[in-house]
Scaffold this motif. Structure first.
Motif, PDB file in Angstrom:
ATOM      1  N   LYS A   1       0.998   6.381  -6.948  1.00  0.00           N
ATOM      2  CA  LYS A   1      -0.148   7.259  -7.176  1.00  0.00           C
ATOM      3  C   LYS A   1       0.274   8.725  -7.119  1.00  0.00           C
ATOM      4  CE  LYS A   1      -4.743   8.387  -5.465  1.00  0.00           C
ATOM      5  NZ  LYS A   1      -5.732   8.176  -4.414  1.00  0.00           N
TER       6      LYS A   1
ATOM      7  N   THR B   1      -9.674  -1.806  -2.815  1.00  0.00           N
ATOM      8  CA  THR B   1      -9.152  -0.746  -3.670  1.00  0.00           C
ATOM      9  C   THR B   1      -8.498  -1.410  -4.874  1.00  0.00           C
ATOM     10  OG1 THR B   1      -8.733   0.637  -1.737  1.00  0.00           O
ATOM     11  CG2 THR B   1      -7.635   1.260  -3.777  1.00  0.00           C
TER      12      THR B   1
ATOM     13  N   ASP C   1      -6.318   4.841  -8.412  1.00  0.00           N
ATOM     14  CA  ASP C   1      -7.048   3.876  -7.597  1.00  0.00           C
ATOM     15  C   ASP C   1      -8.547   4.083  -7.746  1.00  0.00           C
ATOM     16  OD1 ASP C   1      -7.309   6.237  -6.158  1.00  0.00           O
ATOM     17  OD2 ASP C   1      -6.741   5.364  -4.244  1.00  0.00           O
TER      18      ASP C   1
ATOM     19  N   TYR D   1      -6.281  -0.892  -8.407  1.00  0.00           N
ATOM     20  CA  TYR D   1      -5.291   0.006  -8.996  1.00  0.00           C
ATOM     21  C   TYR D   1      -5.129  -0.283 -10.476  1.00  0.00           C
ATOM     22  CZ  TYR D   1      -3.883   1.903  -4.533  1.00  0.00           C
ATOM     23  OH  TYR D   1      -3.876   2.561  -3.338  1.00  0.00           O
TER      24      TYR D   1
ATOM     25  N   HIS E   1     -12.096   2.731  -5.592  1.00  0.00           N
ATOM     26  CA  HIS E   1     -12.615   2.015  -4.436  1.00  0.00           C
ATOM     27  C   HIS E   1     -13.933   1.345  -4.799  1.00  0.00           C
ATOM     28  CE1 HIS E   1      -9.569   3.785  -1.862  1.00  0.00           C
ATOM     29  NE2 HIS E   1      -9.783   4.913  -2.515  1.00  0.00           N
TER      30      HIS E   1
ATOM     31  N   SER F   1       0.822  -1.213   0.000  1.00  0.00           N
ATOM     32  CA  SER F   1       0.000   0.000   0.000  1.00  0.00           C
ATOM     33  C   SER F   1       0.857   1.264   0.000  1.00  0.00           C
ATOM     34  CB  SER F   1      -0.940   0.010   1.211  1.00  0.00           C
ATOM     35  OG  SER F   1      -1.911  -1.000   1.066  1.00  0.00           O
TER      36      SER F   1
END
Length: 107
Positions: A54, A68, A61, A70, A63, A47
């Protein structure tokens, strides 16, 4: 080099981040869990790396519930691609100049 170049080089300079980015490029959108299973490091570490990717604009990303997902942002590599092309032209020119010099020396 610009700040954009520096950020991309610095971000992709880490082998773990580079591997995560490459996985997203190859395999498309993935969850943190799927990336963690392949990475061989803890979920918090994955993460953290994804957060840096990011920040550099290299991933986006999304949600969905508790997960989550990517996705790689290939357009973010444009500054790197431009720089690589500039360097290729520079060195091609240098090699052409060297070839001309060697031809003149042989005459």
């Amino acid at each position: 080099m610009t700040d954009a170049h520096d950020i991309i080089f610095r971000t992709l300079g880490d082998p773990t981040r580079r591997a995560l980015f490459e996985s997203l490029c190859r395999d498309g959108e993935q969850t943190v869990g799927a990336l963690t299973a392949r990475a061989g490091i803890s979920q918090p570490a994955v993460s953290k790396h994804l957060g840096l990717l990011k920040q550099a604009g290299l991933v986006r990303d999304r949600h969905e519930g508790r997960q989550t997902h990517y996705t790689a942002q290939l357009g973010a590599l444009a500054p790197l691609t431009d720089w690589t092309n500039q360097m290729a032209r520079f060195w091609e020119s240098r090699f052409d100049d060297l070839e001309d010099l060697l031809k003149r020396m042989d005459q």
